[in-house]
Design a protein around this motif. Structure first.
Motif, PDB file in Angstrom:
ATOM      1  N   SER A  64       1.147   9.302  -5.591  1.00 25.75           N
ATOM      2  CA  SER A  64       1.530  10.681  -5.296  1.00 25.75           C
ATOM      3  C   SER A  64       2.535  11.224  -6.286  1.00 25.75           C
ATOM      4  CB  SER A  64       2.070  10.864  -3.887  1.00 25.75           C
ATOM      5  OG  SER A  64       2.437   9.744  -3.272  1.00 25.75           O
ATOM      6  N   GLN A  65       3.422  10.366  -6.786  1.00 26.18           N
ATOM      7  CA  GLN A  65       4.363  10.810  -7.810  1.00 26.18           C
ATOM      8  C   GLN A  65       3.622  11.141  -9.098  1.00 26.18           C
ATOM      9  OE1 GLN A  65       7.546  11.459  -7.269  1.00 26.18           O
ATOM     10  NE2 GLN A  65       7.753  12.214  -9.336  1.00 26.18           N
ATOM     11  N   ALA A  66       2.618  10.334  -9.452  1.00 25.89           N
ATOM     12  CA  ALA A  66       1.824  10.613 -10.650  1.00 25.89           C
ATOM     13  C   ALA A  66       1.066  11.927 -10.503  1.00 25.89           C
ATOM     14  CB  ALA A  66       0.855   9.465 -10.919  1.00 25.89           C
ATOM     15  N   VAL A  67       0.521  12.164  -9.314  1.00 29.40           N
ATOM     16  CA  VAL A  67      -0.189  13.432  -9.073  1.00 29.40           C
ATOM     17  C   VAL A  67       0.792  14.590  -9.149  1.00 29.40           C
ATOM     18  CG1 VAL A  67      -1.378  14.770  -7.286  1.00 29.40           C
ATOM     19  CG2 VAL A  67      -2.078  12.433  -7.753  1.00 29.40           C
ATOM     20  N   LEU A  78       0.823  -1.209   0.000  1.00 31.18           N
ATOM     21  CA  LEU A  78       0.000   0.000   0.000  1.00 31.18           C
ATOM     22  C   LEU A  78       0.860   1.263   0.000  1.00 31.18           C
ATOM     23  CD1 LEU A  78      -2.825  -1.013   2.489  1.00 31.18           C
ATOM     24  CD2 LEU A  78      -3.014  -0.724   0.017  1.00 31.18           C
ATOM     25  N   LYS A  79       1.952   1.240   0.752  1.00 33.71           N
ATOM     26  CA  LYS A  79       2.855   2.397   0.760  1.00 33.71           C
ATOM     27  C   LYS A  79       3.477   2.613  -0.614  1.00 33.71           C
ATOM     28  CE  LYS A  79       4.399   2.819   5.507  1.00 33.71           C
ATOM     29  NZ  LYS A  79       5.560   2.767   6.391  1.00 33.71           N
ATOM     30  N   ALA A  80       3.867   1.514  -1.265  1.00 36.67           N
ATOM     31  CA  ALA A  80       4.452   1.624  -2.606  1.00 36.67           C
ATOM     32  C   ALA A  80       3.422   2.171  -3.592  1.00 36.67           C
ATOM     33  CB  ALA A  80       4.978   0.273  -3.072  1.00 36.67           C
ATOM     34  N   ALA A  81       2.178   1.686  -3.505  1.00 40.45           N
ATOM     35  CA  ALA A  81       1.125   2.182  -4.396  1.00 40.45           C
ATOM     36  C   ALA A  81       0.837   3.653  -4.118  1.00 40.45           C
ATOM     37  CB  ALA A  81      -0.143   1.347  -4.226  1.00 40.45           C
TER      38      ALA A  81
END
Length: 189
Positions: A123-126, A115-118
């Protein structure tokens, strides 16, 4: 030395049994011995000694840390001590409660890592998408301003059109089909 002589010299007779308090008999030495602060000191010394011997055995990858997960900033849930009895039960093919709890904790921790990786990926995509959206919104705002300006011009042309050409000619303003270039159209009716 008799008690009177000790009293004259300023000595105080010490009792090997501590005085009673409202909590019962307390010994300050054992209270300090059993304190949480002393436990932290012992754990830290134990970790340092163990890590020293691990270094001597060229096992620096197996270092231990005496601090709790919370003190180290780890969000994962720690496993519990299984003990040799539970491990012996598992080796005989039985299911030990402690081992079962640890398997569940490990599965929960693996899910937490996923879940942290997802979340980091989202957040990087945002973070990458927001500037692109801001540019698109700015472009759209500029186009809306251009349309508004041409609509204002269109209203002026309509009044000018009715005065000069009559209702046979219509002048309209807008954006071309690709949505990029402002255009003015003249149509005859």
């Amino acid at each position: 030395m008799p008690p009177l002589e000790a009293e004259r010299q300023g000595y105080e007779r010490v009792n090997k049994y501590p005085k009673s308090t409202k909590f019962g008999r307390q010994n300050p030495i054992t209270a300090r011995w059993n304190s949480d602060e002393q436990l932290v000191v012992w754990r830290e010394n134990w970790a340092q000694t163990t890590n020293k011997y691990l270094d001597e055995a060229n096992r620096s990858d197996a270092h231990i840390d005496h601090r709790s997960h919370a003190a180290r900033g780890i969000d994962e849930q720690p496993t519990i001590h299984e003990g040799y009895v539970a491990q012996a039960m598992e080796s005989r093919g039985l299911i030990a409660d402690r081992c079962e709890i640890n398997r569940q904790i490990k599965a929960d921790n693996a899910l937490l890592r996923e879940l942290k990786a997802a979340f980091a990926k989202i957040s990087q995509a945002v973070k990458n998408t927001v500037p692109t959206l801001a540019k698109a919104m700015e472009s759209l705002r500029e186009k809306v301003i251009a349309i508004y300006n041409f609509m204002t011009i269109d209203n002026r042309f309509s009044g000018f059109n009715n005065i000069c050409f009559g209702p046979a000619v219509t002048i309209s303003a807008g954006i071309d089909q690709k949505g990029k270039t402002p255009t003015v159209r003249y149509t005859l009716q």
